[in-house]
Design a protein around this motif. Structure first.
Motif, PDB file in Angstrom:
ATOM      1  N   THR A  87       0.829  -1.208   0.000  1.00 54.52           N
ATOM      2  CA  THR A  87       0.000   0.000   0.000  1.00 54.52           C
ATOM      3  C   THR A  87       0.862   1.256   0.000  1.00 54.52           C
ATOM      4  O   THR A  87       1.671   1.451   0.917  1.00 54.52           O
ATOM      5  N   GLY A  88       0.728   2.046  -1.070  1.00 52.10           N
ATOM      6  CA  GLY A  88       1.470   3.304  -1.157  1.00 52.10           C
ATOM      7  C   GLY A  88       2.942   3.066  -1.483  1.00 52.10           C
ATOM      8  O   GLY A  88       3.399   1.931  -1.609  1.00 52.10           O
ATOM      9  N   ASP A  89       3.673   4.168  -1.626  1.00 56.62           N
ATOM     10  CA  ASP A  89       5.057   4.099  -2.091  1.00 56.62           C
ATOM     11  C   ASP A  89       5.949   3.288  -1.151  1.00 56.62           C
ATOM     12  O   ASP A  89       6.651   2.376  -1.582  1.00 56.62           O
ATOM     13  N   GLU A  90       5.924   3.611   0.133  1.00 56.27           N
ATOM     14  CA  GLU A  90       6.809   2.898   1.061  1.00 56.27           C
ATOM     15  C   GLU A  90       6.314   1.480   1.312  1.00 56.27           C
ATOM     16  O   GLU A  90       7.083   0.633   1.768  1.00 56.27           O
ATOM     17  N   GLY A  91       5.074   1.226   1.004  1.00 56.76           N
ATOM     18  CA  GLY A  91       4.540  -0.139   1.106  1.00 56.76           C
ATOM     19  C   GLY A  91       4.903  -0.989  -0.098  1.00 56.76           C
ATOM     20  O   GLY A  91       4.614  -2.184  -0.126  1.00 56.76           O
ATOM     21  N   GLY A  92       5.528  -0.355  -1.097  1.00 55.63           N
ATOM     22  CA  GLY A  92       5.975  -1.103  -2.270  1.00 55.63           C
ATOM     23  C   GLY A  92       4.914  -1.297  -3.333  1.00 55.63           C
ATOM     24  O   GLY A  92       5.061  -2.142  -4.216  1.00 55.63           O
ATOM     25  N   GLN A  93       3.845  -0.503  -3.277  1.00 57.14           N
ATOM     26  CA  GLN A  93       2.773  -0.642  -4.278  1.00 57.14           C
ATOM     27  C   GLN A  93       3.213  -0.036  -5.603  1.00 57.14           C
ATOM     28  O   GLN A  93       3.615   1.130  -5.644  1.00 57.14           O
TER      29      GLN A  93
END
Ligand code: AMP
Length: 113
Positions: A87-93
């Motif tokens: 999820t999201g940039d830091e979540g690797g999405q």
């Protein structure tokens, strides 16, 4: 709209489907990280779990139950599996249409790194 998973839903981009109904689609990941690597997506465009609201409660619950069915179909329900929603940039999405990765068929390390 340029969403790649919306194009998979519409059939504009082909996919190796594992399960489909009126609400969700499950298809094999193009770059599998495990012997069984399937993506489960809602057919409606929802960017990520971060954008989910009360109106998505039924859909999200439905997806969890269907993931269990899909795991059974893939033969990993007894051996175990992992579901991941980057999820999201830091979540690797990298694809901004909500999806759960279902990974199985090998031992999953933890923490993921
Ligand atoms: P994430 O990085 O969590 O957003 O995951 C996106 C996933 O979509 C990656 O594992 C990609 O390999 C996968 N992917 C991207 N395009 C396709 C495609 N056309 N068919 C199947 N999987 C795809």
């Amino acid at each position: 709209m340029g969403c790649i998973f919306c194009k998979i839903v519409s059939g504009e981009i082909p996919s190796d489907k594992v399960y489909e109904d009126e609400k969700i689609l499950a298809f094999r990941d193009l770059n599998p990280e495990a012997p069984q690597h399937v993506l489960i997506i809602p057919k409606v465009h929802l960017t990520s779990i971060s954008e989910a609201t009360d109106e998505h409660i039924e859909l999200l619950g439905y997806m969890q139950i269907k993931i269990a069915e899909i795991a059974k179909k893939l033969g990993v329900d007894q051996s175990g599996f992992r579901i991941v929603a980057n999820t999201g940039d830091e979540g690797g999405q990298t694809v901004h249409h909500l999806h759960y990765h279902l990974l199985g068929g090998r031992f999953m390390q933890w923490p993921p790194g």
